[in-house]
Write a protein that holds these residues in place. Structure first.
Motif: not given
Length: 194
Positions: A117-121, A130-135, A174-177, A189-192
């Motif tokens: 359908t799409d790709f979202k970033y 960076p010491n916390s989880k992604v929410t 966070v990349a979502v396909w 998830c990619s750390d940059v």
């Protein structure tokens, strides 16, 4: 011999029926650029990753993110408990791809090319720890890049060029396909490091 051939054919049909019924196979896709946490586990750069090291392409969860989809703190694993190591911030020690704000090319690798359908970033907000989880609260509420795909099947590899927003320090993309014809999406998830 005939019994073995018949048994093998029945086994293949049952496997195919299971994949068809669930809308899922054992492999799918992940981001290679910037390198995703699951790819870092699969290539051995990061250790103690659990089963994701053998199936980096399988981070699949419900679609509809951010309104639906994986729970906060389980986004990088797509809400899949088998891959919870991807949600562990590891004290901020995930290797990070060096990036700058501005133009960037995102690359995906697909091992089962579901129609898209799409790709979202999405990206974490300035000041994210960076010491916390992604929410959801740690991410910008809107994707910084959306690529409509109209139900077409992607090739084995696919790239999108977009503009990274202005940031400094370490962040997570966070990349979502979003899969077109199943209730699921794939999360990467990619750390940059800006």
């Amino acid at each position: 011999m005939r019994k073995r051939t018949t048994a093998a054919a029945i086994g293949l049909l049952m496997t195919g029926a299971t994949v068809f019924a669930t809308g899922s196979a054992n492999s799918h896709g992940y981001t290679e650029s910037p390198i995703s946490r699951q790819k870092l586990c699969a290539n051995g750069t990061v250790k103690n990753c659990g089963s994701i090291q053998w199936e980096p392409q399988s981070v699949e969860g419900l679609k509809g993110f951010p309104a639906a989809g994986p729970a906060d703190g389980a986004i990088c694993a797509g809400g899949n408990g088998r891959f919870s190591e991807l949600d562990d911030p590891r004290g901020g020690a995930w290797p990070a791809t060096k990036v700058n704000s501005g133009s960037f090319t995102f690359s995906w690798r697909f091992t089962a090319r579901h129609r898209a359908t799409d790709f979202k970033y999405f990206i974490t907000k300035q000041g994210w720890d960076p010491n916390s989880k992604v929410t959801r609260a740690s991410l910008d509420s809107q994707p910084f890049l959306t690529v409509p795909y109209g139900g077409v099947q992607p090739p084995e590899t696919l790239s999108h060029t977009g503009t990274l927003p202005s940031r400094s320090g370490k962040h997570v993309i966070v990349a979502v396909w979003t899969v077109y014809d199943t209730p699921n999406a794939f999360y990467s998830c990619s750390d940059v490091q800006f």
